[in-house]
Design a protein around this motif. Structure first.
Motif, PDB file in Angstrom:
ATOM      1  N   THR A 150       0.837  -1.196   0.000  1.00  0.00           N
ATOM      2  CA  THR A 150       0.000   0.000   0.000  1.00  0.00           C
ATOM      3  C   THR A 150       0.872   1.247   0.000  1.00  0.00           C
ATOM      4  N   GLU A 151       0.212   2.392   0.067  1.00  0.00           N
ATOM      5  CA  GLU A 151       0.908   3.680   0.139  1.00  0.00           C
ATOM      6  C   GLU A 151       1.918   3.718   1.289  1.00  0.00           C
ATOM      7  N   PHE A 152       1.624   3.033   2.384  1.00  0.00           N
ATOM      8  CA  PHE A 152       2.518   3.049   3.543  1.00  0.00           C
ATOM      9  C   PHE A 152       3.832   2.316   3.272  1.00  0.00           C
ATOM     10  N   ASP A 153       3.878   1.534   2.218  1.00  0.00           N
ATOM     11  CA  ASP A 153       5.102   0.813   1.868  1.00  0.00           C
ATOM     12  C   ASP A 153       5.999   1.605   0.924  1.00  0.00           C
ATOM     13  N   VAL A 154       5.477   2.670   0.330  1.00  0.00           N
ATOM     14  CA  VAL A 154       6.295   3.521  -0.529  1.00  0.00           C
ATOM     15  C   VAL A 154       7.276   4.285   0.363  1.00  0.00           C
ATOM     16  N   HIS A 155       8.519   4.378  -0.076  1.00  0.00           N
ATOM     17  CA  HIS A 155       9.562   4.959   0.768  1.00  0.00           C
ATOM     18  C   HIS A 155      10.483   5.837  -0.069  1.00  0.00           C
ATOM     19  N   ASP A 156      11.469   6.448   0.588  1.00  0.00           N
ATOM     20  CA  ASP A 156      12.388   7.341  -0.117  1.00  0.00           C
ATOM     21  C   ASP A 156      13.095   6.590  -1.235  1.00  0.00           C
ATOM     22  N   VAL A 157      13.277   7.262  -2.338  1.00  0.00           N
ATOM     23  CA  VAL A 157      13.686   6.637  -3.588  1.00  0.00           C
ATOM     24  C   VAL A 157      15.141   6.972  -3.913  1.00  0.00           C
ATOM     25  N   ILE A 158      15.652   6.322  -4.946  1.00  0.00           N
ATOM     26  CA  ILE A 158      16.775   6.852  -5.688  1.00  0.00           C
ATOM     27  C   ILE A 158      16.207   7.492  -6.940  1.00  0.00           C
ATOM     28  N   ASN A 159      16.574   8.753  -7.171  1.00  0.00           N
ATOM     29  CA  ASN A 159      16.135   9.494  -8.353  1.00  0.00           C
ATOM     30  C   ASN A 159      17.185   9.308  -9.447  1.00  0.00           C
ATOM     31  N   ILE A 160      16.952   8.355 -10.335  1.00  0.00           N
ATOM     32  CA  ILE A 160      17.934   8.093 -11.373  1.00  0.00           C
ATOM     33  C   ILE A 160      17.802   9.108 -12.510  1.00  0.00           C
ATOM     34  N   PHE A 161      18.932   9.416 -13.120  1.00  0.00           N
ATOM     35  CA  PHE A 161      19.042  10.401 -14.205  1.00  0.00           C
ATOM     36  C   PHE A 161      18.677  11.808 -13.749  1.00  0.00           C
ATOM     37  N   GLN A 162      18.677  12.051 -12.435  1.00  0.00           N
ATOM     38  CA  GLN A 162      18.321  13.372 -11.910  1.00  0.00           C
ATOM     39  C   GLN A 162      19.543  14.037 -11.301  1.00  0.00           C
ATOM     40  N   VAL A 163      19.764  15.309 -11.652  1.00  0.00           N
ATOM     41  CA  VAL A 163      20.868  16.100 -11.118  1.00  0.00           C
ATOM     42  C   VAL A 163      20.340  17.016 -10.025  1.00  0.00           C
ATOM     43  N   THR A 164      20.963  16.946  -8.868  1.00  0.00           N
ATOM     44  CA  THR A 164      20.570  17.772  -7.732  1.00  0.00           C
ATOM     45  C   THR A 164      21.822  18.194  -6.964  1.00  0.00           C
ATOM     46  N   GLY A 165      21.609  19.077  -5.998  1.00  0.00           N
ATOM     47  CA  GLY A 165      22.698  19.487  -5.117  1.00  0.00           C
ATOM     48  C   GLY A 165      22.167  20.393  -4.032  1.00  0.00           C
ATOM     49  N   LEU A 166      23.087  20.943  -3.255  1.00  0.00           N
ATOM     50  CA  LEU A 166      22.770  21.915  -2.211  1.00  0.00           C
ATOM     51  C   LEU A 166      23.486  23.213  -2.546  1.00  0.00           C
ATOM     52  N   ASP A 167      22.764  24.337  -2.476  1.00  0.00           N
ATOM     53  CA  ASP A 167      23.394  25.617  -2.788  1.00  0.00           C
ATOM     54  C   ASP A 167      24.204  26.120  -1.595  1.00  0.00           C
ATOM     55  N   LYS A 168      24.746  27.321  -1.687  1.00  0.00           N
ATOM     56  CA  LYS A 168      25.619  27.858  -0.642  1.00  0.00           C
ATOM     57  C   LYS A 168      24.900  28.025   0.693  1.00  0.00           C
ATOM     58  N   ASP A 169      23.568  28.068   0.644  1.00  0.00           N
ATOM     59  CA  ASP A 169      22.776  28.170   1.868  1.00  0.00           C
ATOM     60  C   ASP A 169      22.256  26.816   2.329  1.00  0.00           C
ATOM     61  N   GLY A 170      22.695  25.771   1.671  1.00  0.00           N
ATOM     62  CA  GLY A 170      22.259  24.426   2.041  1.00  0.00           C
ATOM     63  C   GLY A 170      20.887  24.062   1.527  1.00  0.00           C
ATOM     64  N   LYS A 171      20.358  24.825   0.585  1.00  0.00           N
ATOM     65  CA  LYS A 171      19.022  24.555   0.048  1.00  0.00           C
ATOM     66  C   LYS A 171      19.121  23.630  -1.165  1.00  0.00           C
ATOM     67  N   TYR A 172      18.180  22.721  -1.225  1.00  0.00           N
ATOM     68  CA  TYR A 172      18.122  21.699  -2.280  1.00  0.00           C
ATOM     69  C   TYR A 172      17.742  22.309  -3.609  1.00  0.00           C
ATOM     70  N   PHE A 173      18.473  21.943  -4.675  1.00  0.00           N
ATOM     71  CA  PHE A 173      18.102  22.397  -6.009  1.00  0.00           C
ATOM     72  C   PHE A 173      18.104  21.220  -6.975  1.00  0.00           C
ATOM     73  N   MET A 174      17.394  21.397  -8.098  1.00  0.00           N
ATOM     74  CA  MET A 174      17.319  20.397  -9.160  1.00  0.00           C
ATOM     75  C   MET A 174      17.690  21.058 -10.485  1.00  0.00           C
ATOM     76  N   GLU A 175      18.344  20.293 -11.341  1.00  0.00           N
ATOM     77  CA  GLU A 175      18.688  20.775 -12.678  1.00  0.00           C
ATOM     78  C   GLU A 175      18.127  19.817 -13.722  1.00  0.00           C
ATOM     79  N   ALA A 176      18.194  20.224 -14.968  1.00  0.00           N
ATOM     80  CA  ALA A 176      17.700  19.381 -16.048  1.00  0.00           C
ATOM     81  C   ALA A 176      18.529  18.105 -16.151  1.00  0.00           C
ATOM     82  N   SER A 177      17.867  17.007 -16.448  1.00  0.00           N
ATOM     83  CA  SER A 177      18.550  15.730 -16.596  1.00  0.00           C
ATOM     84  C   SER A 177      19.550  15.778 -17.758  1.00  0.00           C
ATOM     85  N   PRO A 178      20.769  15.255 -17.540  1.00  0.00           N
ATOM     86  CA  PRO A 178      21.760  15.245 -18.614  1.00  0.00           C
ATOM     87  C   PRO A 178      21.679  14.000 -19.490  1.00  0.00           C
ATOM     88  N   ALA A 179      20.714  13.111 -19.206  1.00  0.00           N
ATOM     89  CA  ALA A 179      20.647  11.840 -19.935  1.00  0.00           C
ATOM     90  C   ALA A 179      20.389  12.082 -21.419  1.00  0.00           C
TER      91      ALA A 179
END
Length: 300
Positions: A178-207
């Motif tokens: 069920t929904e309760f079994d869904v958990h944190d994922v690996i986001n494949i083909f996704q580019v992310t990082g933390l900015d200078k303030d530690g905030k999460y950002f996403m960029e366009a996939s390079p695939a």
């Protein structure tokens, strides 16, 4: 009292292990697995903004690829016979890195704590892969998690049923989860990082067309994949498919593409002779608790 800030030397990784530890994949063995003869036992293309789950026998290879170009995918893993054992993104991030690639392993939750898969190939990894961009972004993300309709509604007031959390929920229903079994994922083909303030950002996939990542199943698995409704994330904004602020007027729907899944059996059995299914740590301390099995100290 002022906090201590820095030192003359950069900090070392917090989680390290001795040579030969289960933490470290045997590169010679997994290289032989990459090059071993294989035969396809299952193959399908997952349409945009949808989800699907499938079984993977232990000792098999799963390849997820981008047949039509860049597209982010959100992946969940469970032990096929015991879904309480499932992928633990946070611990994997600590044991390896915030973004993973070839020879990194995806670990299961407590009290099991063992590799679920080992990444054996990654067309976006290595010295010729994506690497680290000017903003500190990296590919195959463990920093974030799946998009979901609850955050969407909180931020935009819109109801939308095909976020990754919803896609994964529908995908696993036929397997008794069920929904309760869904958990944190690996986001494949996704580019992310933390900015200078530690905030999460996403960029366009390079695939690119036909980029791929391959997993070696260290145990019998149920896997589930969602083709993210954000597509390649080149245009991003909350809601069903609108434009991201300050971005080109292009719908997120136009950025969505399918993903392909293939499951392979290794046909050269000699290559698997050295493989042993990983075991959980042999901790038996009961967390310091001494719980009696019943009433003691009285005559019966």
């Amino acid at each position: 009292m002022a906090a201590f800030k820095g030192s003359k030397h950069p900090p070392e990784p917090a989680y390290q292990a001795t040579p030969g530890s289960i933490l470290h994949a045997d590169r010679e063995f997994y290289t032989s697995i990459i090059n071993a003869e294989r035969t396809s036992i299952e193959s399908f293309v997952l349409p945009i903004r949808s989800g699907r789950a499938w079984k993977v026998p232990e000792g098999h290879i799963v390849r997820i690829s981008t047949p039509e170009g860049p597209q982010v995918g959100d992946v969940n893993f469970w032990n096929l016979h015991n879904p309480r054992e499932r992928f633990w993104a946070s611990r994997t991030k600590q044991l390896h890195a915030s973004h993973v690639s070839t020879f990194d392993r995806l670990w299961s939750c407590l009290p099991y704590l063992r590799p679920m898969v080992t990444i054996i190939a990654d067309s976006l990894g290595g010295k010729d892969g994506y690497g680290v961009d000017e903003w500190g972004g990296r590919c195959h993300d463990l920093l974030g998690t799946r998009c979901d309709p609850y955050v969407n509604y909180m931020l935009s007031g819109d109801s939308y049923d095909y976020h990754c959390h919803s896609n994964l929920t529908r995908a696993i229903l036929p397997y008794g989860l069920t929904e309760f079994d869904v958990h944190d994922v690996i986001n494949i083909f996704q580019v992310t990082g933390l900015d200078k303030d530690g905030k999460y950002f996403m960029e366009a996939s390079p695939a690119r067309k036909d980029d791929y990542i391959e997993f070696f199943a260290e145990q019998p698995l149920l896997m589930a994949l969602s083709t993210c409704p954000g597509g390649d994330l080149s245009t991003w904004g909350w809601g069903e498919g609108g434009e991201g602020e300050g971005q080109e007027k292009k719908s997120m729907l136009d950025c969505c593409r399918p993903l392909k899944v293939e499951v392979f059996k290794i046909t050269d059995s000699k290559e698997l002779e050295r493989w042993v299914a990983p075991q959980s740590p042999a901790y038996r301390g009961a967390h310091g608790m001494k719980v009696p099995t019943g009433e003691t100290g009285r005559d019966t």
